[in-house]
Motif scaffolding. Sequence first.
Motif, PDB file in Angstrom:
ATOM      1  N   TYR A 130       0.834  -1.205   0.000  1.00 41.00           N
ATOM      2  CA  TYR A 130       0.000   0.000   0.000  1.00 41.00           C
ATOM      3  C   TYR A 130       0.869   1.256   0.000  1.00 41.00           C
ATOM      4  O   TYR A 130       0.639   2.196  -0.774  1.00 41.00           O
ATOM      5  CB  TYR A 130      -0.921  -0.015   1.225  1.00 41.00           C
ATOM      6  CG  TYR A 130      -1.772   1.231   1.367  1.00 41.00           C
ATOM      7  CD1 TYR A 130      -2.988   1.330   0.711  1.00 41.00           C
ATOM      8  CD2 TYR A 130      -1.351   2.296   2.158  1.00 41.00           C
ATOM      9  CE1 TYR A 130      -3.779   2.475   0.832  1.00 41.00           C
ATOM     10  CE2 TYR A 130      -2.122   3.439   2.284  1.00 41.00           C
ATOM     11  CZ  TYR A 130      -3.335   3.529   1.615  1.00 41.00           C
ATOM     12  OH  TYR A 130      -4.105   4.651   1.731  1.00 41.00           O
ATOM     13  N   GLY A 160       2.578   1.787  -3.249  1.00 39.80           N
ATOM     14  CA  GLY A 160       1.613   2.296  -4.227  1.00 39.80           C
ATOM     15  C   GLY A 160       1.282   3.760  -4.029  1.00 39.80           C
ATOM     16  O   GLY A 160       0.963   4.465  -4.990  1.00 39.80           O
ATOM     17  N   GLU A 161       1.359   4.257  -2.791  1.00 42.68           N
ATOM     18  CA  GLU A 161       1.124   5.672  -2.526  1.00 42.68           C
ATOM     19  C   GLU A 161       2.123   6.552  -3.274  1.00 42.68           C
ATOM     20  O   GLU A 161       1.789   7.645  -3.723  1.00 42.68           O
ATOM     21  CB  GLU A 161       1.254   5.955  -1.021  1.00 42.68           C
ATOM     22  CG  GLU A 161       0.050   5.568  -0.196  1.00 42.68           C
ATOM     23  CD  GLU A 161       0.236   5.973   1.250  1.00 42.68           C
ATOM     24  OE1 GLU A 161      -0.718   6.478   1.862  1.00 42.68           O
ATOM     25  OE2 GLU A 161       1.359   5.786   1.781  1.00 42.68           O
ATOM     26  N   GLU A 210      -0.443   4.316  -7.638  1.00 39.97           N
ATOM     27  CA  GLU A 210      -1.333   3.159  -7.810  1.00 39.97           C
ATOM     28  C   GLU A 210      -2.377   3.140  -6.693  1.00 39.97           C
ATOM     29  O   GLU A 210      -3.463   2.596  -6.854  1.00 39.97           O
ATOM     30  CB  GLU A 210      -0.499   1.867  -7.798  1.00 39.97           C
ATOM     31  CG  GLU A 210       0.231   1.645  -9.102  1.00 39.97           C
ATOM     32  CD  GLU A 210       1.596   1.001  -8.907  1.00 39.97           C
ATOM     33  OE1 GLU A 210       1.882   0.042  -9.633  1.00 39.97           O
ATOM     34  OE2 GLU A 210       2.357   1.459  -8.058  1.00 39.97           O
ATOM     35  N   ILE A 211      -2.017   3.740  -5.563  1.00 43.94           N
ATOM     36  CA  ILE A 211      -2.965   3.970  -4.468  1.00 43.94           C
ATOM     37  C   ILE A 211      -3.065   5.480  -4.295  1.00 43.94           C
ATOM     38  O   ILE A 211      -2.073   6.145  -3.988  1.00 43.94           O
ATOM     39  CB  ILE A 211      -2.477   3.352  -3.142  1.00 43.94           C
ATOM     40  CG1 ILE A 211      -2.141   1.868  -3.330  1.00 43.94           C
ATOM     41  CG2 ILE A 211      -3.498   3.559  -2.048  1.00 43.94           C
ATOM     42  CD1 ILE A 211      -3.317   1.003  -3.667  1.00 43.94           C
ATOM     43  N   SER A 212      -4.232   6.052  -4.527  1.00 41.24           N
ATOM     44  CA  SER A 212      -4.374   7.509  -4.395  1.00 41.24           C
ATOM     45  C   SER A 212      -5.817   7.843  -4.054  1.00 41.24           C
ATOM     46  O   SER A 212      -6.709   6.997  -4.140  1.00 41.24           O
ATOM     47  CB  SER A 212      -3.955   8.224  -5.686  1.00 41.24           C
ATOM     48  OG  SER A 212      -4.787   7.841  -6.766  1.00 41.24           O
ATOM     49  N   SER A 213      -6.018   9.087  -3.661  1.00 41.58           N
ATOM     50  CA  SER A 213      -7.364   9.566  -3.359  1.00 41.58           C
ATOM     51  C   SER A 213      -7.525  10.946  -3.985  1.00 41.58           C
ATOM     52  O   SER A 213      -6.542  11.616  -4.325  1.00 41.58           O
ATOM     53  CB  SER A 213      -7.572   9.660  -1.847  1.00 41.58           C
ATOM     54  OG  SER A 213      -6.733  10.663  -1.294  1.00 41.58           O
TER      55      SER A 213
END
Length: 462
Positions: free
Chosen positions: A436, A439-440, A444-447
């Motif tokens: 995770y 990915g930040e 690849e992991i975002s908001s």
Amino acid sequence: MINTDTIVALATPSGAGAIAIIRLSGKDAITIADAHFKSVSGKKLFKQPTHTIHLGHIVDGERTLDEVLVSVFKDPNSYTGENVVEISCHGSNYIQQEIIQLYLRNGCRMASAGEFTLRAFLNGKLDLSQAEAVADLIASDNEASHQIAMQQMRGGFSTEIAKLREELLNFASLIELELDFAEEDVEFADRTQFKDLIDRITLVLKRLIDSFAVGNVIKNGIPVAIVGEPNVGKSTLLNALLNEDRAIVSDIAGTTRDTIEDEISVGGIGFRFIDTAGIRETKDVVESIGIKKTFEKIDQAQVVIYLFDADKFKDQSNQFKVELEKIKNKYPQKPLIALANKVDKIQEDQVEIIQKEIPEIQLMSAKQGKGVEELKDTLLSFVNTGALKNNDTIITNTRHYDSLLKALEEVSKVKDGLETGLSGDLLAIDIRQALYHFGEITGEISSDDLLGNIFANFCIGK
């Protein structure tokens, strides 16, 4: 989050100039631009191949606004991954605004800060760390920060992180597969190979984390406070370093009553020099405020230069040495450079006395420019530039640094779990958390909130 409308903005700095570039991006960008462009060849933009340039005029009805060059980039082969048009017009403020307003009235929306680069990220043209490097590249003001931003924009950092994440993901898949066959007590993931991978990931993460100390100062510049008694030549030294008369110089003690700051590049590294008010007992209210600010600036500085008058050393040597010890004791972690200025006014035997009593002393005549280059070499020695020369990855982004720290914490948990024989289901939890945080970094992991915060710091038009 993904908007498909057509946006427009000035891509060059605002203000008058020889040439300005107005950028449009979106599905209908070429069609909208074409509606108000008359090519000298009579060709229609939407019929032209990608990556072509066309001479013509921007028109608003019967009114011609300007003669321009229009560049056409068709999706997906453009910066944003959408259809993009760039209009190179003359740099008059009036012309710029007339063209932008024309397209705002005819199908375009004004781009928000960083929206072109945000669309490039959302359309897979850049990962998040590369997109952030675009802003760093624009802001780079010395060779080192430019080199780091270029390396990251080309994907050097994200490629390294992506490889680690992929390998960790492969093992995570095997661990997860074991959970499906828990009753049969089967091991698909070779624990020895997995431990080797975790050790390798740990080394890389620690190297990247350690590089932040260097990267942060390269990106933001190194603040250097020039301190000492009044009238010892601090302002003259600042002028000599900057090679210009930036600070007021006079024989009157207390001339500098406030801090003066300016920045130069030494060996590709930015140093921000702060000329402070002299440290002494005074009843002058204004000068007292300046002296208070001096200590505040020393707190903020990463390097301190203590300057004294070599011509007065014979009579005030104890005072100078006491002041040096005060700074050393109060700021033990800060590099301190002791400088004897005005050595052109003393004899050789006096020079030898100063060097004997203060072995680390550097000699200078700021007025004549002697010792300036030696001082620059000393300042540069405080920065580890070996990584730059070796083209190693250097972290400059606080968000990346934070994610790397969190990833290292989770990887350390995985390593401890392997050594203690932790069950696969618990190992999988820590592995997922590490993935995770990897990915930040790349996005690849975002908001939406994260992306909003990042791209809000971009300039309009980029």
